[in-house]
Design a protein around this motif. Structure first.
Motif, PDB file in Angstrom:
ATOM      1  N   CYS A  76       0.860  -1.053   0.014  1.00 18.86           N
ATOM      2  CA  CYS A  76      -0.116   0.000   0.265  1.00 18.86           C
ATOM      3  C   CYS A  76       0.958   1.239  -0.043  1.00 18.86           C
ATOM      4  O   CYS A  76       1.597   1.408   0.932  1.00 18.86           O
ATOM      5  CB  CYS A  76      -0.885   0.049   1.209  1.00 18.86           C
ATOM      6  SG  CYS A  76      -1.850  -1.376   1.304  1.00 18.86           S
ATOM      7  N   TYR A 113      -2.036  -1.551  -3.827  1.00 15.43           N
ATOM      8  CA  TYR A 113      -2.947  -0.568  -3.354  1.00 15.43           C
ATOM      9  C   TYR A 113      -2.408   0.602  -3.132  1.00 15.43           C
ATOM     10  O   TYR A 113      -2.065   1.281  -2.099  1.00 15.43           O
ATOM     11  CB  TYR A 113      -3.427  -0.973  -1.889  1.00 15.43           C
ATOM     12  CG  TYR A 113      -4.168  -2.516  -2.127  1.00 15.43           C
ATOM     13  CD1 TYR A 113      -5.533  -2.622  -2.277  1.00 15.43           C
ATOM     14  CD2 TYR A 113      -3.384  -3.646  -1.731  1.00 15.43           C
ATOM     15  CE1 TYR A 113      -6.212  -3.822  -2.128  1.00 15.43           C
ATOM     16  CE2 TYR A 113      -4.172  -4.824  -1.763  1.00 15.43           C
ATOM     17  CZ  TYR A 113      -5.309  -4.936  -2.100  1.00 15.43           C
ATOM     18  OH  TYR A 113      -6.069  -6.247  -1.797  1.00 15.43           O
ATOM     19  N   TYR A 135      -2.958   4.766  -2.429  1.00 18.34           N
ATOM     20  CA  TYR A 135      -4.086   5.277  -1.756  1.00 18.34           C
ATOM     21  C   TYR A 135      -3.717   6.828  -1.640  1.00 18.34           C
ATOM     22  O   TYR A 135      -2.684   7.342  -2.243  1.00 18.34           O
ATOM     23  CB  TYR A 135      -3.978   4.729  -0.269  1.00 18.34           C
ATOM     24  CG  TYR A 135      -2.652   4.989   0.320  1.00 18.34           C
ATOM     25  CD1 TYR A 135      -2.744   6.266   0.949  1.00 18.34           C
ATOM     26  CD2 TYR A 135      -1.725   4.086   0.823  1.00 18.34           C
ATOM     27  CE1 TYR A 135      -1.363   6.524   1.720  1.00 18.34           C
ATOM     28  CE2 TYR A 135      -0.509   4.359   1.418  1.00 18.34           C
ATOM     29  CZ  TYR A 135      -0.371   5.331   1.793  1.00 18.34           C
ATOM     30  OH  TYR A 135       0.778   5.655   2.609  1.00 18.34           O
ATOM     31  N   LEU A 155      -7.014   6.663   2.280  1.00 18.15           N
ATOM     32  CA  LEU A 155      -6.502   5.713   3.244  1.00 18.15           C
ATOM     33  C   LEU A 155      -7.058   5.082   4.137  1.00 18.15           C
ATOM     34  O   LEU A 155      -7.109   4.071   4.648  1.00 18.15           O
ATOM     35  CB  LEU A 155      -5.396   6.845   4.092  1.00 18.15           C
ATOM     36  CG  LEU A 155      -4.549   6.351   5.200  1.00 18.15           C
ATOM     37  CD1 LEU A 155      -3.679   5.025   4.599  1.00 18.15           C
ATOM     38  CD2 LEU A 155      -3.705   7.098   5.836  1.00 18.15           C
ATOM     39  N   THR A 174     -10.312   4.057   3.544  1.00 16.62           N
ATOM     40  CA  THR A 174     -10.737   3.109   3.075  1.00 16.62           C
ATOM     41  C   THR A 174      -9.750   1.788   3.055  1.00 16.62           C
ATOM     42  O   THR A 174     -10.041   0.637   3.395  1.00 16.62           O
ATOM     43  CB  THR A 174     -11.172   3.196   1.483  1.00 16.62           C
ATOM     44  OG1 THR A 174     -11.899   4.302   1.424  1.00 16.62           O
ATOM     45  CG2 THR A 174     -11.752   1.973   0.653  1.00 16.62           C
ATOM     46  N   CYS A 175      -8.233   2.014   3.000  1.00 15.53           N
ATOM     47  CA  CYS A 175      -7.452   0.915   3.083  1.00 15.53           C
ATOM     48  C   CYS A 175      -7.384   0.523   4.450  1.00 15.53           C
ATOM     49  O   CYS A 175      -7.147  -0.579   4.669  1.00 15.53           O
ATOM     50  CB  CYS A 175      -6.108   1.855   2.754  1.00 15.53           C
ATOM     51  SG  CYS A 175      -4.714   0.546   2.718  1.00 15.53           S
ATOM     52  N   CYS A 176      -7.444   1.446   5.531  1.00 15.33           N
ATOM     53  CA  CYS A 176      -7.755   0.909   6.833  1.00 15.33           C
ATOM     54  C   CYS A 176      -9.190   0.004   7.026  1.00 15.33           C
ATOM     55  O   CYS A 176      -8.744  -1.075   7.806  1.00 15.33           O
ATOM     56  CB  CYS A 176      -7.771   1.910   7.793  1.00 15.33           C
ATOM     57  SG  CYS A 176      -6.248   2.947   7.960  1.00 15.33           S
ATOM     58  N   VAL A 204      -8.512  -3.088   3.475  1.00 15.25           N
ATOM     59  CA  VAL A 204      -7.206  -3.769   3.309  1.00 15.25           C
ATOM     60  C   VAL A 204      -6.793  -4.496   4.311  1.00 15.25           C
ATOM     61  O   VAL A 204      -6.329  -5.746   4.474  1.00 15.25           O
ATOM     62  CB  VAL A 204      -6.136  -2.983   2.379  1.00 15.25           C
ATOM     63  CG1 VAL A 204      -5.166  -3.622   2.245  1.00 15.25           C
ATOM     64  CG2 VAL A 204      -7.060  -2.497   1.130  1.00 15.25           C
ATOM     65  N   SER A 224      -0.317  -6.713   9.258  1.00 15.88           N
ATOM     66  CA  SER A 224      -0.362  -5.239   8.587  1.00 15.88           C
ATOM     67  C   SER A 224       1.237  -4.556   9.307  1.00 15.88           C
ATOM     68  O   SER A 224       1.095  -4.446  10.507  1.00 15.88           O
ATOM     69  CB  SER A 224      -1.402  -4.654   8.527  1.00 15.88           C
ATOM     70  OG  SER A 224      -2.420  -5.265   7.874  1.00 15.88           O
ATOM     71  N   LEU A 272       2.450  -0.957   4.528  1.00 21.62           N
ATOM     72  CA  LEU A 272       2.142   0.350   4.264  1.00 21.62           C
ATOM     73  C   LEU A 272       3.284   1.414   4.257  1.00 21.62           C
ATOM     74  O   LEU A 272       4.010   1.420   5.329  1.00 21.62           O
ATOM     75  CB  LEU A 272       1.080   0.995   5.168  1.00 21.62           C
ATOM     76  CG  LEU A 272      -0.338  -0.158   5.096  1.00 21.62           C
ATOM     77  CD1 LEU A 272      -0.533  -1.001   5.988  1.00 21.62           C
ATOM     78  CD2 LEU A 272      -1.579   0.931   4.999  1.00 21.62           C
TER      79      LEU A 272
END
Length: 247
Positions: free
Chosen positions: A82, A107, A109, A154, A156-158, A161, A168, A197
């Protein structure tokens, strides 16, 4: 030997039909000839040794499968990268080198400090990036194509994803380096899934770091020196794969 990823509907029993774009590349760019051998990959973990036939009248290339075998170059651990969406050159560098390393999914972001502040990416740009991934995967003898996801916020990533990965990790320049921390954090994750990330050029804000931690991510340091975003995006997965013995 030249390698080409094809879709399942282009492989029929013992025959292979190459799409026009690849056929053009084979004949006019690579200068392949009748009877030359190539490797075809099905993006399912298998490769096929193929002898090609060229139909110059119809500008078509097909092939006969001579051998099928499993591809053994894929890491057992599925790593998703990410990264903050940036300018074209940096993104293309990350996609190319990340594919060569063994990344399974990308991903991009948007966060408060990313250079790009829109999740909208044109079809032309996505197609170019997918082509870069494909070429890098063929060159590095990958068995599967990494997935390129649409850009997201970001947050949405949290939400979407981070929760679907077994582990993670967030690289943050403000985190104090600790000896052997990766060895203890990674533990026995080989063969599972890890999301990595990397912050944008301006780094994460403290609020964003807290959000990432609240989502279940573990914040770590990549060392005493500050790395550029695109450097960290390559060093981070390389370190993880090395720790897992998968480089």
């Amino acid at each position: 030997m030249n390698r080409f990823f094809l879709s399942e509907n282009q492989i029929h029993g013992t025959r292979v039909n190459f799409p026009p774009q690849i056929a053009h590349q084979m004949v006019h760019v690579l200068r392949l000839e009748e009877g030359d051998p190539v490797i075809v990959l099905d993006d399912q973990g298998y490769q096929y040794r193929v002898t090609i036939s060229i139909d110059f009248e119809h500008k078509a290339v097909s092939g006969e499968i001579m051998q099928k075998e499993a591809v053994l170059t894929e890491p057992d651990t599925k790593i998703s990268l990410c990264f903050g969406l940036s300018n074209r050159e940096k993104v293309e560098f990350i996609l190319q080198k990340g594919t060569e390393l063994g990344i399974s999914a990308f991903y991009p972001y948007i966060s408060s400090r990313t250079l790009v502040q829109s999740v909208s990416l044109s079809e032309k740009r996505m197609s170019r990036w997918e082509r870069i991934i494909r070429e890098a995967a063929e060159q590095s003898q990958r068995g599967r194509l990494p997935i390129l996801n649409q850009a997201m916020m970001l947050e949405t990533c949290c939400d979407q994803v981070i929760p679907k990965h077994d582990l993670s990790l967030v690289a943050w320049e403000e985190m104090r380096p600790q000896t052997n921390v990766l060895h203890h954090v990674i533990g026995d994750t080989k063969g599972r899934s890890i999301a990595l990330l990397v912050g944008p050029e301006g780094g994460y804000s403290e609020d964003e770091v807290h959000l990432l931690q609240k989502s279940g991510a573990i914040v770590i340091s990549l060392g005493k020196r500050i790395l550029r975003m695109e450097t960290a995006a390559i060093v981070f997965p390389a370190i993880i794969l090395h720790e897992l013995g998968e480089m």
